[in-house]
Scaffold this active site. Sequence first.
Site, mmCIF file in Angstrom:
data_model
loop_
_atom_site.group_PDB
_atom_site.id
_atom_site.type_symbol
_atom_site.label_atom_id
_atom_site.label_comp_id
_atom_site.label_asym_id
_atom_site.label_seq_id
_atom_site.Cartn_x
_atom_site.Cartn_y
_atom_site.Cartn_z
ATOM 1 N N HIS A 1 3.797 11.038 5.902
ATOM 2 C CA HIS A 1 3.106 10.936 7.187
ATOM 3 C C HIS A 1 4.027 10.272 8.203
ATOM 4 O O HIS A 1 4.505 9.158 7.973
ATOM 5 C CB HIS A 1 1.848 10.083 7.054
ATOM 6 C CG HIS A 1 0.766 10.744 6.258
ATOM 7 N ND1 HIS A 1 -0.231 10.034 5.628
ATOM 8 C CD2 HIS A 1 0.532 12.057 6.012
ATOM 9 C CE1 HIS A 1 -1.045 10.905 5.021
ATOM 10 N NE2 HIS A 1 -0.596 12.131 5.226
ATOM 11 N N HIS B 1 2.413 8.935 0.393
ATOM 12 C CA HIS B 1 1.292 8.829 -0.549
ATOM 13 C C HIS B 1 1.704 9.619 -1.783
ATOM 14 O O HIS B 1 2.288 10.702 -1.653
ATOM 15 C CB HIS B 1 0.019 9.418 0.067
ATOM 16 C CG HIS B 1 -0.385 8.733 1.348
ATOM 17 N ND1 HIS B 1 -1.247 7.661 1.383
ATOM 18 C CD2 HIS B 1 -0.002 8.944 2.636
ATOM 19 C CE1 HIS B 1 -1.397 7.252 2.632
ATOM 20 N NE2 HIS B 1 -0.650 8.028 3.424
ATOM 21 N N GLU C 1 -2.592 13.429 -0.060
ATOM 22 C CA GLU C 1 -3.918 13.066 0.457
ATOM 23 C C GLU C 1 -4.689 14.314 0.839
ATOM 24 O O GLU C 1 -5.817 14.527 0.395
ATOM 25 C CB GLU C 1 -3.772 12.124 1.663
ATOM 26 C CG GLU C 1 -3.169 10.798 1.271
ATOM 27 C CD GLU C 1 -3.728 9.662 2.076
ATOM 28 O OE1 GLU C 1 -3.458 9.590 3.286
ATOM 29 O OE2 GLU C 1 -4.461 8.826 1.484
ATOM 30 N N THR D 1 -6.198 7.156 7.064
ATOM 31 C CA THR D 1 -6.676 7.378 5.685
ATOM 32 C C THR D 1 -6.780 6.072 4.901
ATOM 33 O O THR D 1 -7.011 6.092 3.697
ATOM 34 C CB THR D 1 -5.738 8.350 4.936
ATOM 35 O OG1 THR D 1 -4.453 7.733 4.780
ATOM 36 C CG2 THR D 1 -5.604 9.673 5.677
ATOM 37 N N HIS E 1 0.816 -1.212 0.000
ATOM 38 C CA HIS E 1 0.000 0.000 0.000
ATOM 39 C C HIS E 1 0.849 1.261 0.000
ATOM 40 O O HIS E 1 0.409 2.328 -0.413
ATOM 41 C CB HIS E 1 -0.912 0.037 1.229
ATOM 42 C CG HIS E 1 -1.866 -1.100 1.308
ATOM 43 N ND1 HIS E 1 -2.814 -1.339 0.333
ATOM 44 C CD2 HIS E 1 -2.030 -2.069 2.234
ATOM 45 C CE1 HIS E 1 -3.511 -2.414 0.670
ATOM 46 N NE2 HIS E 1 -3.060 -2.873 1.817
ATOM 47 N N HIS F 1 5.560 6.970 6.240
ATOM 48 C CA HIS F 1 5.235 6.408 4.927
ATOM 49 C C HIS F 1 4.781 7.531 3.999
ATOM 50 O O HIS F 1 4.643 8.677 4.433
ATOM 51 C CB HIS F 1 4.148 5.333 5.066
ATOM 52 C CG HIS F 1 2.866 5.900 5.586
ATOM 53 N ND1 HIS F 1 2.549 5.923 6.924
ATOM 54 C CD2 HIS F 1 1.829 6.534 4.960
ATOM 55 C CE1 HIS F 1 1.382 6.512 7.091
ATOM 56 N NE2 HIS F 1 0.924 6.905 5.913
HETATM 57 C C1 SG7 Z 1 -0.416 3.047 5.368
HETATM 58 O O1 SG7 Z 1 -1.265 4.012 6.016
HETATM 59 C C2 SG7 Z 1 0.415 2.244 6.362
HETATM 60 C C3 SG7 Z 1 -0.383 1.819 7.601
HETATM 61 C C4 SG7 Z 1 -1.111 3.008 8.177
HETATM 62 C C5 SG7 Z 1 -2.028 3.574 7.129
HETATM 63 O O2 SG7 Z 1 -1.146 2.159 4.570
HETATM 64 O O3 SG7 Z 1 1.514 3.040 6.758
HETATM 65 O O4 SG7 Z 1 0.456 1.319 8.626
HETATM 66 C C6 SG7 Z 1 0.815 0.002 8.623
HETATM 67 C C7 SG7 Z 1 1.486 -0.470 9.860
HETATM 68 O O5 SG7 Z 1 0.618 -0.709 7.671
HETATM 69 O O6 SG7 Z 1 -1.902 2.601 9.311
HETATM 70 C C8 SG7 Z 1 -2.253 2.253 11.664
HETATM 71 C C9 SG7 Z 1 -1.448 2.845 10.563
HETATM 72 O O7 SG7 Z 1 -0.460 3.528 10.820
HETATM 73 C C10 SG7 Z 1 -2.829 4.779 7.644
HETATM 74 O O8 SG7 Z 1 -1.975 5.773 8.142
HETATM 75 S S1 SG7 Z 1 -2.261 7.256 7.791
HETATM 76 O O9 SG7 Z 1 -3.589 7.584 8.261
HETATM 77 O O10 SG7 Z 1 -1.214 8.021 8.411
HETATM 78 N N1 SG7 Z 1 -2.225 7.447 6.229
HETATM 79 ZN ZN ZN Z 2 -0.595 8.097 5.364
#
Ligand code: SG7
Ligand code: ZN
Length: 255
Positions: free
Chosen positions: A115, A92, A102, A196, A64, A90
Amino acid sequence: HSNHWDYHNQRSWLSAFTDCGGKSQSPIDIATREVIYDPRLPAIKLDGYDLSGHPELTLQNNGHTLQLQLPNTMRIVKGFDQVYLAAQLHFHWGNTEVPGSEHTIDNVHFPAEVHVVHYNSKYASIKEAASEPDGLAVLGAFIGIGLHENENYENILSVIKDVSTEESDTKIPSFNVRHLLPNSLEKFYRYTGSLTTPPCYQSVNWTVFNDTITVSRKQLAALEETLKAGHNQRLSQNFRTPQNLHGRHVLASFP
Ligand code: SG7
Ligand code: ZN
């Protein structure tokens, strides 16, 4: 199956993850004429972000996003009622034609967004915190295109090829993560929202910085074009559509 989600059909998130249809969802459009200047918003103070000399960090393609695992010695020590500990950062992004931040500012997307996810230190782990109303604090910053290569981003982007396949990871030397964020953290927007991505828990105290980061066109292309998700498809356009405010207010730390 129902636990499997992607960015192509975001409407279908609602049936498998009820929170995705909630009234405090993220991201949002930040309408600059409607934000409320709050001079009492406390300045954000980070601690332990300089990881130079620390053990190597794990960088992964989780299908993702491109994600860097962070030690919880990295913390937000001021800016919220509680201390928040880092878990991961991470990105986007879109593609060459489509800017993929986003959050949007006055309905305009930036090319990409970073983020940094933190969890409230009163919880034992991010897993426990993720569904609590005061569980998470995410720091978001927009990434634009500049004339020069951003050396700080090379810590990550120089090895992005090593994680081109889904569910792959690699180790990278530690560095000062503060340098991935804008020079000044003084001006920011603040609102209450959600993850998100599914399960869209409404547990995030969002901070979106006004000042932006720039990387070179070539660096942005590396982010947009290197990674693959399931079925050998390109991992791109991993951003959620801005969500309705449903009466929420966005605060600004600056007039
Ligand atoms: C990304 O965004 C990943 C997720 C994250 C999600 O898909 O970084 O984290 C993991 C561990 O897979 O979810 C709980 C979490 O951090 C949503 O994060 S965000 O709202 O900052 N975009
Ligand atoms: Zn994010």
